[in-house]
Design a protein around this motif. Structure first.
Motif, PDB file in Angstrom:
ATOM      1  N   ARG A  52     -58.177  10.515  43.847  1.00 26.00           N
ATOM      2  CA  ARG A  52     -58.671  11.282  42.758  1.00 26.00           C
ATOM      3  C   ARG A  52     -59.818  10.949  41.811  1.00 26.00           C
ATOM      4  O   ARG A  52     -60.456  11.508  40.934  1.00 26.00           O
ATOM      5  CB  ARG A  52     -57.486  11.632  41.850  1.00 26.00           C
ATOM      6  N   GLU A 160     -62.963  11.302  37.218  1.00 28.38           N
ATOM      7  CA  GLU A 160     -61.917  12.025  38.229  1.00 28.38           C
ATOM      8  C   GLU A 160     -62.692  12.870  39.106  1.00 28.38           C
ATOM      9  O   GLU A 160     -63.666  13.590  38.590  1.00 28.38           O
ATOM     10  CB  GLU A 160     -61.074  12.632  37.072  1.00 28.38           C
ATOM     11  N   LEU A 161     -62.427  13.050  40.264  1.00 24.79           N
ATOM     12  CA  LEU A 161     -62.758  13.953  41.306  1.00 24.79           C
ATOM     13  C   LEU A 161     -61.978  15.333  41.257  1.00 24.79           C
ATOM     14  O   LEU A 161     -60.857  15.309  40.952  1.00 24.79           O
ATOM     15  CB  LEU A 161     -62.865  13.382  42.603  1.00 24.79           C
ATOM     16  N   SER A 162     -62.832  16.182  41.405  1.00 25.22           N
ATOM     17  CA  SER A 162     -62.054  17.634  41.584  1.00 25.22           C
ATOM     18  C   SER A 162     -62.213  18.182  42.793  1.00 25.22           C
ATOM     19  O   SER A 162     -63.166  18.021  43.686  1.00 25.22           O
ATOM     20  CB  SER A 162     -62.453  18.409  40.369  1.00 25.22           C
ATOM     21  N   GLY A 163     -61.367  19.198  43.329  1.00 27.10           N
ATOM     22  CA  GLY A 163     -61.478  20.086  44.546  1.00 27.10           C
ATOM     23  C   GLY A 163     -61.882  19.383  45.805  1.00 27.10           C
ATOM     24  O   GLY A 163     -61.316  18.179  46.202  1.00 27.10           O
ATOM     25  N   GLU A 165     -64.291  17.182  46.260  1.00 29.79           N
ATOM     26  CA  GLU A 165     -64.700  15.867  46.004  1.00 29.79           C
ATOM     27  C   GLU A 165     -63.622  14.919  46.458  1.00 29.79           C
ATOM     28  O   GLU A 165     -63.680  13.791  46.794  1.00 29.79           O
ATOM     29  CB  GLU A 165     -64.995  15.560  44.663  1.00 29.79           C
ATOM     30  N   ARG A 166     -62.356  15.320  46.380  1.00 29.97           N
ATOM     31  CA  ARG A 166     -61.158  14.564  46.579  1.00 29.97           C
ATOM     32  C   ARG A 166     -61.004  14.000  48.039  1.00 29.97           C
ATOM     33  O   ARG A 166     -61.272  14.713  48.970  1.00 29.97           O
ATOM     34  CB  ARG A 166     -59.854  15.120  46.107  1.00 29.97           C
TER      35      ARG A 166
END
Length: 168
Positions: A52, A160-163, A165-166
């Motif tokens: 994440r 923090e990465l989202s969607g 990008e994780r």
């Protein structure tokens, strides 16, 4: 990201290390830990980001790519989160001048310089996995490249990465 936000983002954490455990570890590695990383271990003895988090190198450094840090090492954390196990993976000994403190899923590590003029700086250690990607970027297995000027600067570069990008 702040140190508090990093600690909140990690899973599988343990309570921080006491002064005796920190002092014992510093004796083992033959150097005092830089203040920012020592503060992290005193508050949170390592943990897992579960894909994440992402981090880019500090501005002004020659690297133009980041990593997705997975495991943040701790003292005596067993096979997965132990600084000893992390460093054994890279063939490091406690008396070496740097310590692997973070690993990613591609076999790379972020290392903390313990001695010399770069003391406290964080370097990317290319673990050699994903060689075709590394070669395309001009990297080679075993190379170390400066990533941040301190652990707290590294933390400040984490997001923090989202969607999509994780990593998982």
């Amino acid at each position: 990201m702040t140190l508090d936000e990093l600690i909140d983002a990690l899973t599988y954490t343990e309570a921080g290390c006491g002064e005796d455990a920190l002092a014992d570890f510093e004796r083992k590695v033959g150097a005092a830990l830089p203040a920012g990383y020592r503060q992290f271990l005193a508050r949170c003895n390592g943990g897992f980001s579960r894909g994440r988090l992402g981090v880019d190198p500090s501005p002004g450094l020659s690297l133009d790519f980041g990593i997705c840090p997975d495991h943040f090492g701790g003292i005596g954390r067993g096979e997965v989160f132990s600084l000893d196990a992390m460093n054994a993976m890279f063939g490091r000994r406690p008396s070496d001048s740097w310590l692997c403190i973070v690993s990613d899923s591609m076999g790379n590590g972020l290392t903390l310089e313990l001695k010399g003029s770069d003391r406290g700086s964080v370097f990317l250690f290319d673990g050699g996995q994903g060689a075709e990607v590394g070669e395309a970027l001009g990297r080679r297995a075993g190379a170390r490249m400066k990533f941040a000027n301190s652990f707290l600067e590294l933390v400040g570069n984490i997001a923090e990465l989202s969607g999509d990008e994780r990593w998982w």
